[in-house]
Design a protein around this motif. Structure first.
Motif, PDB file in Angstrom:
ATOM      1  N   ARG A   1       0.816  -1.224   0.000  1.00 42.44           N
ATOM      2  CA  ARG A   1       0.000   0.000   0.000  1.00 42.44           C
ATOM      3  C   ARG A   1       0.844   1.267   0.000  1.00 42.44           C
ATOM      4  NH1 ARG A   1      -4.704   0.390   4.113  1.00 42.44           N
ATOM      5  NH2 ARG A   1      -4.998   2.330   2.974  1.00 42.44           N
ATOM      6  N   THR A   2       2.155   1.136   0.273  1.00 43.57           N
ATOM      7  CA  THR A   2       3.003   2.324   0.216  1.00 43.57           C
ATOM      8  C   THR A   2       3.614   2.514  -1.176  1.00 43.57           C
ATOM      9  OG1 THR A   2       4.989   1.126   0.922  1.00 43.57           O
ATOM     10  CG2 THR A   2       3.636   2.084   2.658  1.00 43.57           C
TER      11      THR A   2
ATOM     12  N   ARG B   1       0.848   0.389   6.894  1.00 46.96           N
ATOM     13  CA  ARG B   1       0.998   1.517   5.972  1.00 46.96           C
ATOM     14  C   ARG B   1       1.256   2.815   6.742  1.00 46.96           C
ATOM     15  NH1 ARG B   1      -1.744   5.681   5.095  1.00 46.96           N
ATOM     16  NH2 ARG B   1      -3.351   4.860   6.466  1.00 46.96           N
TER      17      ARG B   1
ATOM     18  N   LEU C   1       4.774   2.773   8.245  1.00 47.99           N
ATOM     19  CA  LEU C   1       5.827   2.945   7.235  1.00 47.99           C
ATOM     20  C   LEU C   1       5.868   4.386   6.740  1.00 47.99           C
ATOM     21  CD1 LEU C   1       5.548  -0.289   5.064  1.00 47.99           C
ATOM     22  CD2 LEU C   1       7.472   0.402   6.489  1.00 47.99           C
ATOM     23  N   GLU C   2       4.688   4.974   6.561  1.00 51.68           N
ATOM     24  CA  GLU C   2       4.658   6.336   6.041  1.00 51.68           C
ATOM     25  C   GLU C   2       5.126   7.358   7.072  1.00 51.68           C
ATOM     26  OE1 GLU C   2       0.776   6.831   4.334  1.00 51.68           O
ATOM     27  OE2 GLU C   2       1.347   5.715   2.537  1.00 51.68           O
TER      28      GLU C   2
ATOM     29  N   GLN D   1      13.258  -1.615   2.540  1.00 56.24           N
ATOM     30  CA  GLN D   1      12.180  -2.019   3.444  1.00 56.24           C
ATOM     31  C   GLN D   1      12.756  -2.812   4.622  1.00 56.24           C
ATOM     32  OE1 GLN D   1       8.950  -1.259   3.099  1.00 56.24           O
ATOM     33  NE2 GLN D   1       9.214  -0.249   1.136  1.00 56.24           N
TER      34      GLN D   1
ATOM     35  N   ARG E   1      -3.211   0.324  -5.019  1.00 58.51           N
ATOM     36  CA  ARG E   1      -3.597   0.984  -3.774  1.00 58.51           C
ATOM     37  C   ARG E   1      -5.099   1.054  -3.629  1.00 58.51           C
ATOM     38  NH1 ARG E   1       0.794   5.766  -2.942  1.00 58.51           N
ATOM     39  NH2 ARG E   1      -0.916   6.927  -2.038  1.00 58.51           N
TER      40      ARG E   1
END
Lengths: 246, 228
Positions: free
Chosen positions: B47-48, B112, B115-116, B137, B55
């Motif tokens: 999703r990133t 998500r 991570l963001e 990652q 997405r």
């Protein structure tokens, strides 16, 4: 005539509709130091970031070490091993200690063995006076120490070109000199090819083989060595130097 | 005290039956959480990516499982799968599947978000030393996002355990269903048994969820301290 290490040809950069860089052209030979000067917002950092793929450019071309840059992620990933970059905000990985920060590139990206890399890294750490900090975590270091480690992290990949993006801009004044000395030493005793964005004019004057003066995304002056500081040609450059007060 | 109904707990094999039901509950929750975590982390990473259609699909998946009530999802899978798709799964398996998909959906959002929230500069520093996407990652982003994920993940676990109480609706022999059976069987002789049965079920759930809740709190505190 040897071919230049880096050749930037008619580079144009846009952010959506905004034109950031206009027709940028220059060459950089192996062993030379080029400083990018100019008021903030002139596009210096953006230009630097275009040179290792952190920003895309829309027109023009870059040739690095005889290789045409295609801007494909895969190629950038290869080229970045030869083009080291150091940032204003150091950006060490907080979850890894000093040694792990430095070894990540050589071991995982370049797949070299720890035994081969470790002596080199030790030597680099000694050069920057950080040999005792191999096991420290970034949060335990001062800004100047972090930046020295960030320089070693980039050098550990044995790059052919180093990009320095205002690396002393967030440091306390007394830390600035240490970091600048390291960069100077790189240029003098290791003949490292470098592109330096800085606001430290004395330093720029000492280190530059070539100066690019940017304003509003255009190269306004391009001069060899100290000439820029002694006889700036354009009024903008004169005003800029006067405002820097050094 | 003879009529308080507490005897219901110990009469016959009632207590061991309740424990058996509890085991079913724990088993379904645990397997669903493990599968859901793995799928959720992978999809959360996806999703990133800057890929819009991907997405959108993953977002749709999340919203579907978030908006549709769990009971409806259970019925949907329990009654519609066999009828329309000829897939006959035992109730336990359906329950595990639905919960795993639900956990995965919720996890994608937790992962998500975490991570963001790792600074963009960290990503660029990793790229600048030549890390590939997956290396970035693995060595830079996930290790930094992980502590941010943990409290929310543990909270999700407590929600999963609590929500297993709906499983009796699709005839899973979980602790609530067993309790209900015992209550109904003893309704005449011990009408107050219901109090004791649900009392013990309350204690069971509390024993699982209270430590989880404390753990989440502890993790959150540790994360805040690490930042200072």
């Amino acid at each position: 005539m040897s071919t230049p290490l880096l050749h930037v040809n008619h580079l144009e950069k846009y952010y959506q509709k905004t034109h950031i860089l206009h027709d940028v052209n220059f060459e950089l030979n192996t062993g030379e130091v080029l400083t990018l000067l100019g008021p903030s917002g002139s596009g210096k950092s953006t230009l630097l970031r275009c040179l290792n793929g952190l920003e895309a450019y829309q027109q023009g071309s870059i040739t690095f070490d005889g290789q045409a840059v295609t801007q494909k992620p895969k190629q950038w990933q290869q080229l970045r091993q030869q083009i080291g970059m150091v940032f204003q905000s150091y950006d060490l990985f907080p979850n890894r200690n000093v040694l792990e920060n430095i070894l990540l590139g050589p071991l995982k990206v370049q797949k070299r063995t720890r035994a081969a890399v470790l002596p080199e890294v030790q030597q680099l750490l000694e050069q920057v006076g950080m040999a005792d900090y191999a096991n420290a975590y970034p949060r335990q270091l001062s800004g100047g120490q972090k930046q020295r480690i960030a320089i070693v992290r980039a050098l550990a990949l044995k790059p052919k070109l180093m990009l320095f993006d205002e690396v002393t801009a967030s440091l306390d004044p007394e830390m600035v000199r240490d970091v600048l000395n390291i960069i100077r030493q790189l240029a003098d005793s290791h003949a490292m090819t470098m592109l330096v964005v800085t606001h430290e004019m004395d330093f720029a004057k000492q280190i530059s083989d070539q100066v690019l003066f940017l304003a509003d995304g255009r190269i306004r002056e391009q001069t060899p060595g100290k000439q820029f500081f002694e006889q700036p040609q354009t009024e903008r450059a004169q005003n800029f130097l006067a405002s820097m007060d050094f | 005290m003879a009529h308080s109904g507490i005897d219901v707990l110990t009469a016959g094999s009632n207590f061991s039956r309740l424990l058996g039901g509890l085991w079913v509950t724990i088993k379904i929750a645990l397997i669903a959480i493990i599968i859901g975590l793995i799928i959720g982390v992978l999809l959360g990473i996806l999703r990133t990516l800057p890929n819009r259609p991907l997405r959108f699909i993953l977002r749709l998946y999340l919203e579907f499982f978030r908006i549709v009530p769990t009971v409806v999802l259970l019925f949907l899978f329990y009654y519609i799968l066999p009828k329309e798709f000829n897939v006959n799964l035992p109730a336990d398996a359906v329950a595990t599947l639905v919960f795993a998909l639900w956990v995965a959906a919720e996890m994608t959002d937790i992962v998500r978000g975490a991570l963001e929230s790792v600074p963009q500069h960290q990503k660029e520093a990793g790229q600048a030393i030549g890390l590939t996407y997956w290396q970035l990652q693995r060595y830079v982003l996930i290790p930094q996002a992980w502590p941010l994920c943990l409290p929310a993940t543990v909270n999700l676990m407590t929600r999963v355990v609590k929500t297993t109480s709906l499983l009796m609706l699709i005839s899973v022999m979980d602790v609530i269903n067993i309790g209900q059976q015992i209550i109904e069987a003893n309704n005449k002789t011990a009408p107050n048994g219901v109090f004791w049965i649900y009392g013990i079920i309350f204690i069971f759930y509390f024993m699982i969820n209270y430590p989880l809740s404390r753990w989440a709190k502890h993790l959150n505190k540790r994360r805040l301290e690490a930042n200072h």
